[in-house]
Design a protein around this motif. Structure first.
Motif, PDB file in Angstrom:
ATOM      1  N   MET A 151       0.840  -1.203   0.000  1.00 29.30           N
ATOM      2  CA  MET A 151       0.000   0.000   0.000  1.00 29.30           C
ATOM      3  C   MET A 151       0.873   1.250   0.000  1.00 29.30           C
ATOM      4  N   THR A 152       1.858   1.244   0.894  1.00 31.63           N
ATOM      5  CA  THR A 152       2.757   2.392   0.958  1.00 31.63           C
ATOM      6  C   THR A 152       3.491   2.567  -0.368  1.00 31.63           C
ATOM      7  N   ARG A 153       3.904   1.446  -0.969  1.00 27.52           N
ATOM      8  CA  ARG A 153       4.637   1.520  -2.229  1.00 27.52           C
ATOM      9  C   ARG A 153       3.782   2.118  -3.335  1.00 27.52           C
ATOM     10  N   ILE A 154       2.522   1.684  -3.395  1.00 22.98           N
ATOM     11  CA  ILE A 154       1.615   2.214  -4.423  1.00 22.98           C
ATOM     12  C   ILE A 154       1.434   3.724  -4.239  1.00 22.98           C
ATOM     13  N   THR A 155       1.208   4.135  -3.011  1.00 23.82           N
ATOM     14  CA  THR A 155       1.013   5.551  -2.719  1.00 23.82           C
ATOM     15  C   THR A 155       2.227   6.362  -3.148  1.00 23.82           C
ATOM     16  N   GLU A 156       3.413   5.816  -2.930  1.00 23.80           N
ATOM     17  CA  GLU A 156       4.612   6.586  -3.246  1.00 23.80           C
ATOM     18  C   GLU A 156       4.919   6.586  -4.732  1.00 23.80           C
ATOM     19  N   LYS A 157       4.553   5.524  -5.402  1.00 24.52           N
ATOM     20  CA  LYS A 157       4.822   5.424  -6.837  1.00 24.52           C
ATOM     21  C   LYS A 157       4.007   6.488  -7.593  1.00 24.52           C
ATOM     22  N   VAL A 158       2.723   6.578  -7.261  1.00 25.46           N
ATOM     23  CA  VAL A 158       1.879   7.587  -7.904  1.00 25.46           C
ATOM     24  C   VAL A 158       1.636   8.722  -6.906  1.00 25.46           C
ATOM     25  N   ARG A 159       2.232   9.882  -7.215  1.00 21.91           N
ATOM     26  CA  ARG A 159       2.113  11.028  -6.307  1.00 21.91           C
ATOM     27  C   ARG A 159       1.493  12.182  -7.086  1.00 21.91           C
ATOM     28  N   ASN A 160       0.467  12.774  -6.537  1.00 17.41           N
ATOM     29  CA  ASN A 160      -0.273  13.862  -7.204  1.00 17.41           C
ATOM     30  C   ASN A 160      -0.847  13.417  -8.551  1.00 17.41           C
ATOM     31  N   GLY A 161      -1.109  12.114  -8.657  1.00 17.78           N
ATOM     32  CA  GLY A 161      -1.626  11.607  -9.924  1.00 17.78           C
ATOM     33  C   GLY A 161      -0.546  11.416 -10.982  1.00 17.78           C
ATOM     34  N   VAL A 162       0.708  11.545 -10.597  1.00 18.40           N
ATOM     35  CA  VAL A 162       1.831  11.388 -11.535  1.00 18.40           C
ATOM     36  C   VAL A 162       2.591  10.123 -11.164  1.00 18.40           C
ATOM     37  N   ASP A 163       2.833   9.259 -12.146  1.00 21.73           N
ATOM     38  CA  ASP A 163       3.593   8.027 -11.930  1.00 21.73           C
ATOM     39  C   ASP A 163       5.072   8.408 -11.854  1.00 21.73           C
ATOM     40  N   THR A 164       5.598   8.462 -10.644  1.00 19.17           N
ATOM     41  CA  THR A 164       6.967   8.972 -10.476  1.00 19.17           C
ATOM     42  C   THR A 164       8.013   7.998 -11.023  1.00 19.17           C
ATOM     43  N   GLU A 165       7.706   6.706 -11.028  1.00 21.13           N
ATOM     44  CA  GLU A 165       8.657   5.753 -11.636  1.00 21.13           C
ATOM     45  C   GLU A 165       8.763   6.012 -13.130  1.00 21.13           C
ATOM     46  N   GLN A 166       7.596   6.224 -13.758  1.00 17.45           N
ATOM     47  CA  GLN A 166       7.593   6.541 -15.191  1.00 17.45           C
ATOM     48  C   GLN A 166       8.313   7.877 -15.436  1.00 17.45           C
ATOM     49  N   MET A 167       8.076   8.831 -14.521  1.00 16.66           N
ATOM     50  CA  MET A 167       8.714  10.148 -14.665  1.00 16.66           C
ATOM     51  C   MET A 167      10.236  10.032 -14.661  1.00 16.66           C
ATOM     52  N   PHE A 168      10.772   9.344 -13.650  1.00 23.50           N
ATOM     53  CA  PHE A 168      12.231   9.237 -13.572  1.00 23.50           C
ATOM     54  C   PHE A 168      12.766   8.370 -14.718  1.00 23.50           C
ATOM     55  N   GLY A 169      11.972   7.387 -15.147  1.00 29.65           N
ATOM     56  CA  GLY A 169      12.353   6.568 -16.303  1.00 29.65           C
ATOM     57  C   GLY A 169      12.448   7.400 -17.571  1.00 29.65           C
ATOM     58  N   THR A 170      11.484   8.325 -17.740  1.00 32.09           N
ATOM     59  CA  THR A 170      11.478   9.213 -18.906  1.00 32.09           C
ATOM     60  C   THR A 170      12.704  10.123 -18.894  1.00 32.09           C
ATOM     61  N   LEU A 171      12.978  10.694 -17.725  1.00 28.48           N
ATOM     62  CA  LEU A 171      14.149  11.582 -17.615  1.00 28.48           C
ATOM     63  C   LEU A 171      15.433  10.816 -17.940  1.00 28.48           C
ATOM     64  N   ASP A 172      15.552   9.586 -17.431  1.00 26.27           N
ATOM     65  CA  ASP A 172      16.739   8.765 -17.706  1.00 26.27           C
ATOM     66  C   ASP A 172      16.847   8.442 -19.193  1.00 26.27           C
ATOM     67  N   ALA A 173      15.712   8.104 -19.816  1.00 23.66           N
ATOM     68  CA  ALA A 173      15.719   7.729 -21.234  1.00 23.66           C
ATOM     69  C   ALA A 173      16.170   8.896 -22.106  1.00 23.66           C
ATOM     70  N   ILE A 174      15.694  10.118 -21.802  1.00 19.96           N
ATOM     71  CA  ILE A 174      16.078  11.289 -22.599  1.00 19.96           C
ATOM     72  C   ILE A 174      17.545  11.653 -22.351  1.00 19.96           C
ATOM     73  N   THR A 175      17.994  11.469 -21.117  1.00 20.05           N
ATOM     74  CA  THR A 175      19.405  11.727 -20.814  1.00 20.05           C
ATOM     75  C   THR A 175      20.293  10.768 -21.605  1.00 20.05           C
ATOM     76  N   ALA A 176      19.865   9.502 -21.703  1.00 22.37           N
ATOM     77  CA  ALA A 176      20.638   8.494 -22.423  1.00 22.37           C
ATOM     78  C   ALA A 176      20.597   8.729 -23.938  1.00 22.37           C
ATOM     79  N   ASP A 177      19.459   9.200 -24.445  1.00 21.64           N
ATOM     80  CA  ASP A 177      19.312   9.446 -25.893  1.00 21.64           C
ATOM     81  C   ASP A 177      18.626  10.800 -26.092  1.00 21.64           C
ATOM     82  N   PRO A 178      19.428  11.871 -26.136  1.00 24.81           N
ATOM     83  CA  PRO A 178      18.861  13.232 -26.189  1.00 24.81           C
ATOM     84  C   PRO A 178      17.939  13.471 -27.379  1.00 24.81           C
ATOM     85  N   SER A 179      18.037  12.656 -28.435  1.00 27.79           N
ATOM     86  CA  SER A 179      17.157  12.875 -29.593  1.00 27.79           C
ATOM     87  C   SER A 179      15.692  12.664 -29.213  1.00 27.79           C
ATOM     88  N   LEU A 180      15.453  11.944 -28.119  1.00 29.79           N
ATOM     89  CA  LEU A 180      14.075  11.714 -27.662  1.00 29.79           C
ATOM     90  C   LEU A 180      13.430  12.999 -27.137  1.00 29.79           C
TER      91      LEU A 180
END
Lengths: 189, 189
Positions: free
Chosen positions: A1-30
Motif C-alpha cells: 500500500m505504501t509503495r503504491i502511494t509513493e509510486k503515484v504522487r499527485n496523480g503522476v507516476d513517479t517511476e515513469q517520470m524518472f524513467g522518462t528523464l533517464d531515457a532522454i538523458t541516455a538518448d537526447p534525440s528523444l
C-alpha cells in the motif's frame, strides 16, 4: 500500500517520470517534440482548433484516436456571438494550465503531496491598440497577474518553492514572458 | 437584400463594428478591458480553466450565463492521461484563433468577402529545457510556424494584405511574439 502511494504522487507516476528523464538523458534525440494545431474559420469570431498528432520521443505520436477541439469566439460587446472563450482568455488558460502541470510534476518529483491547486489570472488590455484606434497601446495585455492558492502536506516554504520552480520550467510561462519567433505564410491562390 | 448582405460581412455586423469604433473614439475609457481565467487542478496533468466574467466597455460584463471551460492534459509520453490538449497546444490555439478573428474582422471592415480561412501551426520544442535536463534549451517553443490558406472574393493581393494587417493588430500574436510582464503571487497558508 505504501509503495503504491509513493509510486503515484499527485496523480503522476513517479517511476515513469524518472524513467522518462533517464531515457532522454541516455538518448537526447528523444527530447525533440513538435506540437501542431489546425484551425478552421466558421463565421465571424467563431473558429475551431483541432489537436491530434504530434512528434515526440523519437516518433510520430498516433495515440489519440480523436482530435481535441477548442472553439473560439468573442462576446457581443466585441462583435461576436460568444461561441467560445476568446483568444486572449485562451492564452490565459494555456498559461494557467502549464504553470499548474509544471508545479504538480515538480511537487511529485520532490516528494511533495498536493491536496489543492487553484489559480486566477487577470490580463489588462486597452482595445484601442488591437482595434487600430491608437498606437499608444499595444495589441496584447499590458500585464498578466497570476494568483495561486496551493495546499499540500508540506511546510509553506516547500509549497512556495514548487511554485517558484514551476516558473523556472514552465514552457508557456517562458513563451508568454519572453516571446517566441513566429513566421506566417499565406497561400491565397 | 443587398443592404443586408453588406451590413453583415463574413458573419460580422459591420454597422455594429463601426459604431463600436466610434463609441470608443468618443469615450476612450470604453477601451479598457480585463479578461480573467480561473483554473483548478484535478489530478496529474489534468486541470480545467473557466472563463465567464470580464470587464469591458465601461462595465462588468455579465452576459455569459455559464462559464466556458477548457480541460488541459498531457499525452502518455509526457506522463498524463490525455485529458485535453496540452498547454503548448492551447497556446497555439490561442494564436491561431486570434490571428483568424483579427483577419476576419479586418476583411469585414475593408469590404473583403471571405469564403474560407484555414491555418496550421507548428511549434518545435526540445523538452530537455522544461524537464530541467539541460540549460542549453529554452522551456518553450524555439519557433512557431503559421501557414494560412485564405479564399475570398478579392484579388490575391488583397487577401494577403488582410493577413498582413492581422499580424499588425492581433492581441495574441503581439503577446506571443513580444512577451508580456507576468507577476505570480502564492497563497499557501
Amino acid at each position: 500500500m505504501t509503495r503504491i502511494t509513493e509510486k503515484v504522487r499527485n496523480g503522476v507516476d513517479t517511476e515513469q517520470m524518472f524513467g522518462t528523464l533517464d531515457a532522454i538523458t541516455a538518448d537526447p534525440s528523444l527530447g525533440a517534440f513538435q506540437f501542431r494545431v489546425s484551425n478552421e474559420w466558421i463565421a465571424g469570431a467563431h473558429n475551431r482548433s483541432s489537436m491530434q498528432r504530434f512528434y515526440g520521443a523519437g516518433q510520430e505520436d498516433t495515440s489519440r484516436s480523436e482530435p481535441f477541439t477548442i472553439d473560439a469566439g468573442e462576446p457581443a460587446v466585441l462583435l461576436g456571438n460568444d461561441t467560445g472563450a476568446n483568444p486572449a482568455e485562451a492564452l490565459l488558460h494555456a498559461l494557467a494550465a502549464c504553470l499548474t502541470t509544471t508545479l504538480v510534476y515538480v511537487a511529485a518529483a520532490r516528494g511533495v503531496r498536493l491536496t489543492a491547486v487553484e489559480s486566477t489570472l487577470e490580463g489588462d488590455m486597452d482595445v484601442r491598440g488591437c482595434l487600430g484606434l491608437s498606437d499608444d497601446y499595444r495589441n496584447g495585455f499590458e500585464q498578466i497577474r497570476v494568483s495561486f492558492r496551493v495546499r499540500g502536506d508540506a511546510p509553506e516554504e516547500k509549497l512556495r518553492e514548487v511554485v517558484e520552480r514551476a516558473q523556472l520550467r514552465s514552457a508557456v510561462f517562458d513563451m508568454v514572458r519572453n516571446g517566441v519567433a513566429v513566421t506566417v505564410d499565406v497561400e491565397s491562390a
